[in-house]
Design an enzyme around this catalytic site. Structure first.
Site: not given
Ligand code: FAD
Ligand code: SIN
Length: 529
Positions: A12-13, A45, A47, A288, A349, A373, A390
């Site tokens: 749910s990301g 996230a 930045g 990075r 990260h 991701e 994102l």
């Molecule tokens: P997520 O948002 O991690 O969501 C994953 C989902 O999958 C969650 O709901 C979780 O519960 C669910 N899940 C996982 N495994 C299971 C399972 N087995 N069963 C059921 N549910 C499950 N990126 C940028 O572009 N800009 C930024 O500024 C930035 N800042 C960041 C700062 C931080 C602190 C971090 C950690 C990352 C940052 N990133 C940033 C990277 C970016 O946030 C992530 O790569 C991105 O949000 C991933 O989105 P997603 O939907 O793929 O996964």
């Molecule tokens: C950050 O805000 O430095 C994280 C940005 C990213 O992971 O893309």
């Protein structure tokens, strides 16, 4: 218990929610998420999201920056697709209710981060992800066709394997029929049959000792796809963020956004001496991989456990206005970022590799898509450009949704999937073994498969991993299923993939640096697609 839906979304990301919102008018959607719906990496996230908005920025400049950061391993077609679609996807997030910061003129205020040649990062102060999640969750919760199952854990995706038919990696015709999903509260394993399944399970930072990732990031989607014989790639490219807050024993590590360096903060040694000029002409704003390696080198040379990020010279009011979360967090540990330097250290990260997908986010398994991701689209190559993640999630969930809508009508449910078989399993009374093994695994990965690698270290890691793999499979086979044992098993799969792919890469490129092969190999050695 069995359930049937048109679209099963695991995660749910931003990747899962944006896909669900797009397909929901056309069928029944079930989002399975292992924690609360908001608890995702997306929420943390800071930045922002990179997109080409105004001159002097151009698509060509953003494409070039992405290719340079990716160290020649990006798929250029995918880079072009992502960046030319960036403005539309950002506009969609805005239309769905996301509020990005604006200047007095009404134009969006754009930030700069490492590796970007222009200001192009849309943000909501230093909590952009939380704002995006707020808007998407509201939109998803209000849609009558979307059901959200919180605290439900996907164990395995369903293929012909569950029908007792052999499947082998890379062969055509493997099909996905849904997933087995555990409800830890009741202990029941549900069979969710779906026509289309999207893996949007995020990253795997918890395979290391120190990570910026929340606890949910245990590589479940990649591990499930791997066990289902899907194709996985580029796992050796683990991005360490250069600047997580040094605060011993805090897990996850709190991120100090790269946007703070974009705003003018400078990296210094503990003695207060600037050092980035020794490593790259872009200094604190180099990509990075370069900055994290430079910090690692400085820490090894000095024996210090951290370096400093200095923001003291910046305007105090502006600093607090733009970075309120960081300001408040640092104050809780006695650091006033307007007066004190911030102790920082690299932390795991982002996972650049993952489930290999095509330009419509299709994996090598039929009817199984992956986005966010956990997917490897080819956008990032050997190193992700900041704030492109994102964006990638929004672009490829859109493409997956468009493709899935074309296909869904011609797919039927597989009715023959057996219920989850728990025969012969007993309650595991030694849960502490799982915690201990997880810590052991994280130490192996941090000690031997970190920022700087060698053949010797990788082999040590693999030898040790084999022991805990055997022990954990034995425990898994005899234990009543639990989230803890599944996550450990998944992390072991992830560690295996990182180590094996690192061993195969006989060069240094992007985020993979080996002292045994310090140079980049000519391109024919690589898997550029
Ligand atoms: P997520 O948002 O991690 O969501 C994953 C989902 O999958 C969650 O709901 C979780 O519960 C669910 N899940 C996982 N495994 C299971 C399972 N087995 N069963 C059921 N549910 C499950 N990126 C940028 O572009 N800009 C930024 O500024 C930035 N800042 C960041 C700062 C931080 C602190 C971090 C950690 C990352 C940052 N990133 C940033 C990277 C970016 O946030 C992530 O790569 C991105 O949000 C991933 O989105 P997603 O939907 O793929 O996964
Ligand atoms: C950050 O805000 O430095 C994280 C940005 C990213 O992971 O893309």
């Amino acid at each position: 218990m069995q359930k049937k839906v048109d679209f099963l979304v695991i995660g749910s990301g931003i990747a899962g929610l944006s896909f669900a919102i797009k397909v929901a008018d056309h069928g029944k959607v079930c989002i399975v998420t292992k924690d609360k719906v908001e608890e995702t990496a997306t929420k943390y996230a800071q930045g922002g999201i990179a997109a080409v908005m105004y001159p002097p920025d151009t698509h060509e400049k953003h494409i070039r920056d992405t290719l340079i950061a990716g160290d020649d391993l990006n798929n250029e077609e995918i880079v072009r697709i992502t960046i030319t679609e960036s403005t539309d996807r950002v506009q969609e997030l805005i239309d769905w209710g996301t509020e990005f910061d604006k200047e007095a003129s009404g134009k969006y205020e754009l930030a700069k981060e490492g590796g970007h040649s222009e200001f192009r990062v849309l943000h909501h102060k230093d909590s952009t992800g939380a704002e995006i999640v707020r808007a998407l969750v509201k939109k998803a919760q209000n849609h009558p066709n979307i059901e959200i199952l919180e605290n439900h854990f996907a164990i395995e995706v369903l293929t012909q394997h569950q029908l007792g038919m052999g499947v082998s990696r890379g062969t055509a015709g493997i099909q996905c029929y849904g997933a087995y999903v555990l409800s830890p509260d009741s202990g029941e394993v549900m069979t969710i049959l779906s026509k289309i399944t999207l893996l949007a399970t995020g990253g795997a930072g918890n395979v290391y000792n120190t990570t910026t990732n929340p606890d949910i990031a245990t590589g479940d989607g990649v591990a499930m796809a791997f066990r289902a014989k899907g194709i996985i790639e580029n796992m050796e490219f683990v991005q360490f963020h250069p600047t997580s807050l040094y605060n011993a024993n805090e897990r996850p590590s709190f991120l100090i956004t790269e946007a703070l360096r974009g705003f003018g903060a400078i990296l210094k040694t503990r003695k207060g001496v600037e050092f980035m000029q020794k490593y790259d002409e872009r200094e604190s704003l180099a990509p990075r991989d370069i900055v994290a390696r430079a910090i690692d080198t400085e820490m090894k040379l000095s024996g210090d456990e951290y370096v400093y990020l200095d923001a003291r010279h910046l305007n105090k009011n502006d600093l607090i206005e733009h970075f309120p979360t960081i300001y408040a967090k640092c104050l809780t540990i006695g650091i006033d970022i307007t007066k004190d330097m911030i102790p920082v250290v690299p932390a795991a990260h982002y996972m650049c590799g993952g489930i290999k997908v095509d330009k419509n986010a299709r994996s090598s398994i039929e009817n199984l898509f992956a986005s966010g991701e956990c997917a490897s689209t080819g956008l990032h190559g050997a190193n992700r450009l900041a704030s492109n993640s994102l964006l990638e999630s929004a672009v490829f969930s859109h493409r997956a949704a468009m493709d899935a809508l074309e296909k869904v009508k011609s797919i039927s449910y597989c009715e023959k999937i057996p219920d989850w078989d728990a025969e012969g399993t007993v309650l595991n009374e030694e849960m502490i073994l799982i915690t201990q093994t997880t810590r052991e695994l994280q130490s192996i990965m941090s000690n031997y498969v970190g920022i700087v690698r060698s053949d010797l270290r990788l082999q040590r890691a693999l030898d040790r991993l084999e022991i805990i793999y055997r022990e954990t499979e034995e425990l898994y086979n005899k234990s009543i299923i639990s989230v803890q044992i599944c996550e450990l098993r998944n992390l072991i799969n992830i560690a295996y993939l990182i180590i094996k792919m690192a061993q195969l890469r006989k060069e240094s490129r992007g985020l993979h640096y080996s002292i045994d092969y310090p140079e980049k190999a000519p391109m024919k050695m690589n898997s550029r697609r």
